[in-house]
Scaffold this motif. Structure first.
Motif, mmCIF file in Angstrom:
data_model
loop_
_atom_site.group_PDB
_atom_site.id
_atom_site.type_symbol
_atom_site.label_atom_id
_atom_site.label_comp_id
_atom_site.label_asym_id
_atom_site.label_seq_id
_atom_site.Cartn_x
_atom_site.Cartn_y
_atom_site.Cartn_z
ATOM 1 N N LEU A 1 87.006 24.512 57.569
ATOM 2 C CA LEU A 1 87.545 23.311 58.205
ATOM 3 C C LEU A 1 88.133 23.622 59.576
ATOM 4 O O LEU A 1 88.011 22.823 60.509
ATOM 5 N N ASP A 2 88.759 24.776 59.710
ATOM 6 C CA ASP A 2 89.312 25.189 60.995
ATOM 7 C C ASP A 2 88.194 25.338 62.024
ATOM 8 O O ASP A 2 88.321 24.887 63.162
ATOM 9 N N VAL A 3 87.098 25.950 61.620
ATOM 10 C CA VAL A 3 85.939 26.113 62.510
ATOM 11 C C VAL A 3 85.392 24.742 62.892
ATOM 12 O O VAL A 3 85.120 24.471 64.074
ATOM 13 N N PHE A 4 85.237 23.871 61.926
ATOM 14 C CA PHE A 4 84.728 22.521 62.153
ATOM 15 C C PHE A 4 85.603 21.763 63.156
ATOM 16 O O PHE A 4 85.095 21.119 64.082
ATOM 17 N N MET A 5 86.913 21.852 62.992
ATOM 18 C CA MET A 5 87.823 21.120 63.874
ATOM 19 C C MET A 5 87.798 21.685 65.293
ATOM 20 O O MET A 5 87.853 20.922 66.266
ATOM 21 N N HIS A 6 87.707 22.997 65.427
ATOM 22 C CA HIS A 6 87.609 23.582 66.769
ATOM 23 C C HIS A 6 86.294 23.184 67.434
ATOM 24 O O HIS A 6 86.251 22.921 68.636
ATOM 25 N N PHE A 7 85.223 23.127 66.666
ATOM 26 C CA PHE A 7 83.942 22.684 67.206
ATOM 27 C C PHE A 7 84.055 21.245 67.705
ATOM 28 O O PHE A 7 83.644 20.931 68.828
ATOM 29 N N LEU A 8 84.613 20.360 66.880
ATOM 30 C CA LEU A 8 84.771 18.960 67.281
ATOM 31 C C LEU A 8 85.651 18.834 68.523
ATOM 32 O O LEU A 8 85.365 18.033 69.422
ATOM 33 N N GLY A 9 86.710 19.628 68.572
ATOM 34 C CA GLY A 9 87.579 19.605 69.748
ATOM 35 C C GLY A 9 86.834 20.030 71.004
ATOM 36 O O GLY A 9 86.987 19.420 72.067
ATOM 37 N N GLY A 10 86.008 21.068 70.898
ATOM 38 C CA GLY A 10 85.213 21.513 72.037
ATOM 39 C C GLY A 10 84.226 20.458 72.501
ATOM 40 O O GLY A 10 84.052 20.229 73.697
ATOM 41 N N VAL A 11 83.585 19.791 71.543
ATOM 42 C CA VAL A 11 82.644 18.708 71.884
ATOM 43 C C VAL A 11 83.383 17.623 72.652
ATOM 44 O O VAL A 11 82.938 17.178 73.714
ATOM 45 N N TRP A 12 84.530 17.203 72.122
ATOM 46 C CA TRP A 12 85.263 16.120 72.760
ATOM 47 C C TRP A 12 85.753 16.493 74.159
ATOM 48 O O TRP A 12 85.627 15.696 75.099
ATOM 49 N N VAL A 13 86.292 17.691 74.331
ATOM 50 C CA VAL A 13 86.819 18.082 75.640
ATOM 51 C C VAL A 13 85.696 18.122 76.678
ATOM 52 O O VAL A 13 85.871 17.664 77.814
ATOM 53 N N ALA A 14 84.525 18.626 76.308
ATOM 54 C CA ALA A 14 83.397 18.659 77.244
ATOM 55 C C ALA A 14 82.950 17.248 77.608
ATOM 56 O O ALA A 14 82.700 16.949 78.784
ATOM 57 N N MET A 15 82.865 16.380 76.617
ATOM 58 C CA MET A 15 82.450 15.008 76.903
ATOM 59 C C MET A 15 83.510 14.281 77.727
ATOM 60 O O MET A 15 83.179 13.475 78.602
ATOM 61 N N LEU A 16 84.777 14.569 77.485
ATOM 62 C CA LEU A 16 85.849 14.013 78.301
ATOM 63 C C LEU A 16 85.701 14.479 79.743
ATOM 64 O O LEU A 16 85.843 13.686 80.679
ATOM 65 N N PHE A 17 85.399 15.752 79.932
ATOM 66 C CA PHE A 17 85.186 16.285 81.279
ATOM 67 C C PHE A 17 84.081 15.510 81.988
ATOM 68 O O PHE A 17 84.253 15.068 83.130
ATOM 69 N N PHE A 18 82.938 15.353 81.335
ATOM 70 C CA PHE A 18 81.828 14.635 81.959
ATOM 71 C C PHE A 18 82.193 13.181 82.226
ATOM 72 O O PHE A 18 81.811 12.611 83.248
ATOM 73 N N TYR A 19 82.914 12.573 81.326
ATOM 74 C CA TYR A 19 83.334 11.185 81.506
ATOM 75 C C TYR A 19 84.244 11.060 82.733
ATOM 76 O O TYR A 19 84.041 10.206 83.593
ATOM 77 N N LEU A 20 85.258 11.907 82.812
ATOM 78 C CA LEU A 20 86.185 11.854 83.946
ATOM 79 C C LEU A 20 85.485 12.206 85.243
ATOM 80 O O LEU A 20 85.678 11.544 86.267
ATOM 81 N N PHE A 21 84.674 13.246 85.211
ATOM 82 C CA PHE A 21 83.942 13.668 86.401
ATOM 83 C C PHE A 21 83.016 12.548 86.869
ATOM 84 O O PHE A 21 82.944 12.249 88.063
#
Length: 143
Positions: free
Chosen positions: A42-62
């Motif tokens: 679950l820890d791995v899963f949550m870190h993966f989801l967090g990474g996905v979201w942060v990258a998509m947030l970056f592209f959205y803001l950019f």
């Protein structure tokens, strides 16, 4: 030179807003039910989801910062992808620092040992690469 590309991000603005809510609800639920200690993946899963979201947030803001102002060729898009993944790594380091400080202040074990921290950062980056690919797919190619 390659085709010019313009960023076009509004199609997943709701995702950028609601996905972290899902992550937070899952995180609080997993903590409350003490599932992180019994189901380690679950820890791995949550870190993966967090990474996905942060990258998509970056592209959205950019994309919103530079919409209709800048055009990028394919080489520059790769550079933006690398910056996005680097941003994910930076946020991952800040999260691990937050876990460390929280552990020191509260004496509650939020952070594992060094191999666990490195695994978390690695999974953040893998999730960031996945989210970066999604972000790149949302770019509209112009002829």
């Amino acid at each position: 030179m390659g085709k010019k590309i313009i960023l076009c991000m509004p199609s997943y603005s709701k995702f950028v807003i609601w996905f972290p809510v899902l992550i937070i609800v899952l995180h609080i639920s997993f903590l409350g039910l003490n599932l992180y200690s019994s189901i380690s993946i679950l820890d791995v899963f949550m870190h993966f989801l967090g990474g996905v979201w942060v990258a998509m947030l970056f592209f959205y803001l950019f994309g919103n910062l530079f919409r209709n102002e800048l055009y990028f060729n394919n080489t520059e898009i790769v550079k933006i992808f690398i910056i996005a993944v680097s941003f994910v790594a930076f946020i991952g380091v800040l999260w691990e620092l937050f876990e460390f400080i929280t552990t020191v202040i509260t004496s509650i074990q939020f952070q594992g040992d060094l191999p666990d921290t490195m695994k978390d950062l690695f999974v953040d980056i893998i999730g960031g690469m996945f989210g970066g690919i999604i972000g790149m797919l949302h770019m509209r190619k112009l002829e």
